[in-house]
Design a protein around this motif. Structure first.
Motif, PDB file in Angstrom:
ATOM      1  N   ARG A   7      24.538 -58.371  50.243  1.00  8.80           N
ATOM      2  CA  ARG A   7      23.832 -57.579  49.235  1.00  8.80           C
ATOM      3  C   ARG A   7      23.309 -56.348  49.946  1.00  8.80           C
ATOM      4  O   ARG A   7      22.551 -56.461  50.907  1.00  8.80           O
ATOM      5  CB  ARG A   7      22.673 -58.377  48.622  1.00  8.80           C
ATOM      6  N   PHE A   8      23.667 -55.164  49.487  1.00  8.36           N
ATOM      7  CA  PHE A   8      23.408 -53.970  50.278  1.00  8.36           C
ATOM      8  C   PHE A   8      22.984 -52.800  49.405  1.00  8.36           C
ATOM      9  O   PHE A   8      23.168 -52.793  48.190  1.00  8.36           O
ATOM     10  CB  PHE A   8      24.659 -53.582  51.070  1.00  8.36           C
ATOM     11  N   HIS A   9      22.445 -51.788  50.074  1.00  6.05           N
ATOM     12  CA  HIS A   9      22.169 -50.498  49.457  1.00  6.05           C
ATOM     13  C   HIS A   9      22.534 -49.409  50.460  1.00  6.05           C
ATOM     14  O   HIS A   9      22.435 -49.607  51.678  1.00  6.05           O
ATOM     15  CB  HIS A   9      20.701 -50.360  49.049  1.00  6.05           C
ATOM     16  N   LEU A  10      22.945 -48.277  49.926  1.00  7.13           N
ATOM     17  CA  LEU A  10      23.231 -47.095  50.733  1.00  7.13           C
ATOM     18  C   LEU A  10      22.145 -46.070  50.465  1.00  7.13           C
ATOM     19  O   LEU A  10      21.857 -45.748  49.317  1.00  7.13           O
ATOM     20  CB  LEU A  10      24.608 -46.524  50.394  1.00  7.13           C
ATOM     21  N   ALA A  11      21.531 -45.568  51.538  1.00 10.26           N
ATOM     22  CA  ALA A  11      20.454 -44.599  51.399  1.00 10.26           C
ATOM     23  C   ALA A  11      20.332 -43.812  52.697  1.00 10.26           C
ATOM     24  O   ALA A  11      20.688 -44.303  53.772  1.00 10.26           O
ATOM     25  CB  ALA A  11      19.130 -45.294  51.084  1.00 10.26           C
ATOM     26  N   ASP A  12      19.834 -42.596  52.587  1.00 12.31           N
ATOM     27  CA  ASP A  12      19.599 -41.773  53.770  1.00 12.31           C
ATOM     28  C   ASP A  12      18.278 -42.206  54.396  1.00 12.31           C
ATOM     29  O   ASP A  12      17.249 -41.550  54.243  1.00 12.31           O
ATOM     30  CB  ASP A  12      19.585 -40.296  53.376  1.00 12.31           C
ATOM     31  N   TRP A  13      18.299 -43.328  55.107  1.00 13.02           N
ATOM     32  CA  TRP A  13      17.085 -43.948  55.639  1.00 13.02           C
ATOM     33  C   TRP A  13      16.363 -43.026  56.607  1.00 13.02           C
ATOM     34  O   TRP A  13      15.141 -42.941  56.626  1.00 13.02           O
ATOM     35  CB  TRP A  13      17.458 -45.260  56.313  1.00 13.02           C
ATOM     36  N   LYS A  14      17.120 -42.316  57.460  1.00 12.87           N
ATOM     37  CA  LYS A  14      16.516 -41.448  58.477  1.00 12.87           C
ATOM     38  C   LYS A  14      16.320 -40.019  57.987  1.00 12.87           C
ATOM     39  O   LYS A  14      15.830 -39.175  58.748  1.00 12.87           O
ATOM     40  CB  LYS A  14      17.376 -41.451  59.750  1.00 12.87           C
ATOM     41  N   GLU A  15      16.764 -39.733  56.769  1.00 11.81           N
ATOM     42  CA  GLU A  15      16.665 -38.389  56.193  1.00 11.81           C
ATOM     43  C   GLU A  15      17.297 -37.340  57.106  1.00 11.81           C
ATOM     44  O   GLU A  15      16.741 -36.280  57.357  1.00 11.81           O
ATOM     45  CB  GLU A  15      15.201 -38.045  55.892  1.00 11.81           C
ATOM     46  N   ASP A  16      18.528 -37.679  57.568  1.00 13.39           N
ATOM     47  CA  ASP A  16      19.283 -36.736  58.388  1.00 13.39           C
ATOM     48  C   ASP A  16      20.523 -36.232  57.659  1.00 13.39           C
ATOM     49  O   ASP A  16      21.386 -35.598  58.249  1.00 13.39           O
ATOM     50  CB  ASP A  16      19.676 -37.380  59.713  1.00 13.39           C
ATOM     51  N   GLY A  17      20.611 -36.518  56.350  1.00 16.83           N
ATOM     52  CA  GLY A  17      21.729 -36.035  55.554  1.00 16.83           C
ATOM     53  C   GLY A  17      22.914 -36.969  55.492  1.00 16.83           C
ATOM     54  O   GLY A  17      23.902 -36.667  54.816  1.00 16.83           O
ATOM     55  N   ASP A  18      22.850 -38.139  56.156  1.00 13.53           N
ATOM     56  CA  ASP A  18      23.964 -39.071  56.189  1.00 13.53           C
ATOM     57  C   ASP A  18      23.560 -40.400  55.554  1.00 13.53           C
ATOM     58  O   ASP A  18      22.447 -40.886  55.772  1.00 13.53           O
ATOM     59  CB  ASP A  18      24.412 -39.328  57.636  1.00 13.53           C
ATOM     60  N   PRO A  19      24.465 -41.032  54.786  1.00 11.78           N
ATOM     61  CA  PRO A  19      24.137 -42.317  54.169  1.00 11.78           C
ATOM     62  C   PRO A  19      24.117 -43.446  55.199  1.00 11.78           C
ATOM     63  O   PRO A  19      25.062 -43.615  55.965  1.00 11.78           O
ATOM     64  CB  PRO A  19      25.265 -42.514  53.147  1.00 11.78           C
TER      65      PRO A  19
END
Length: 275
Positions: A151-163
């Motif tokens: 079970r997953f989510h994709l998000a820019d966790w580090k806010e560096d522009g990459d998922p």
């Protein structure tokens, strides 16, 4: 089911309906909200668990919104297809995300085997089309596998522009996979400088490296799933400045990683190939 925020917490409003009938999948409904057909209205995408013989088990359903955003009304569902057949995953966990950052939404699916499946959109945003899948992998080409029930989510966790990828599985841990745009291995190295241009790239990229000693050099191009798709340069090069022109016209548009590797160090960066 639909829970609404009333200002005093969440309140159960109703079970979502399609054509006036409560939406009921076989088991383990896993919903995602996305404007599937690009008409400006939020639609409902639902994964389900296999529970008996086909058809319509373990598939991914799309319920189009024929109402409004403030009052969604869903039509009868249709299944998402790939290579002419309904996509099937046991306990499907679908997410809609432009994973390869080519401007088109893709389909990413977790399932009971603990892996994550990437379906690249080869159609358009208004009419997504899929033709097979690739398994998501780490930068060293290891398949991402949480053993059971991804079970997953994709998000820019580090806010560096990459998922980035946040995923859970059988053992209950929440695992974070950072999207690595640059990978550098430690150690003294004759690789002093590496320059890539243009970026975005259409048919050909230029790459400059400067070595302060003779060194084995390998240049590889990788997909977002970590799969090696091309090794355009490999050999031993003398000390000094070297310029390479690399043809990428055979690659489909999207995000890739280019890696320059010497005997003691690797430098990896992201490139975007466009039509």
């Amino acid at each position: 089911m639909l829970f609404l925020e009333t200002g005093n917490g969440l309140t159960l409003a109703d079970t979502l309906r399609a054509n006036g009938t409560k939406i009921l999948v076989t088991q383990n409904a896993n919903p995602e909200v996305n404007d599937w057909n690009e008409d400006g209205k939020k639609d409902l995408i639902v994964g389900e668990q296999f529970y008996g013989p086909p058809p319509d088990t373990g598939n991914i359903r799309v319920y189009l919104n024929v109402g409004t955003n403030s009052n969604p009304i869903f039509s009868k569902y249709f299944n998402i297809y790939s290579s002419g057949k309904p996509i099937y995953h046991y306990r499907a966990n679908p997410r809609i995300y432009d994973l390869d950052q080519d401007g088109k939404k893709d389909l990413i699916v977790g399932q009971n085997d603990g892996r994550v499946y990437f379906y690249k959109n080869v159609g358009t945003n208004a009419n997504p089309q899929f033709n097979g899948y690739e398994l998501l992998r780490t930068i060293d080409n290891t398949i991402i596998d949480v053993y059971y029930g991804s079970r997953f989510h994709l998000a820019d966790w580090k806010e560096d522009g990459d998922p980035d990828l946040i995923i859970s599985g059988y053992y209950g841990y929440i695992i974070y996979y950072e999207n690595a745009t640059v990978e550098v291995e430690e150690g003294s190295s004759p690789l002093l400088d590496c320059t890539i241009w243009p970026n975005p790239i259409q048919d050909q990229l230029n790459l400059n490296i400067e070595l302060n000693g003779s060194e084995d050099v390998s240049i590889g191009i990788y997909g977002v799933d970590g799969r090696l798709v091309s090794t355009p340069i490999r050999g031993r090069f003398a000390q000094g400045f070297h310029r390479f022109r690399i043809d990428v016209s055979n690659l489909t548009s999207g995000v890739y990683f280019i890696e320059v590797a010497t005997e003691k160090r690797r430098v990896r960066d992201k490139i975007l190939i466009v039509d």
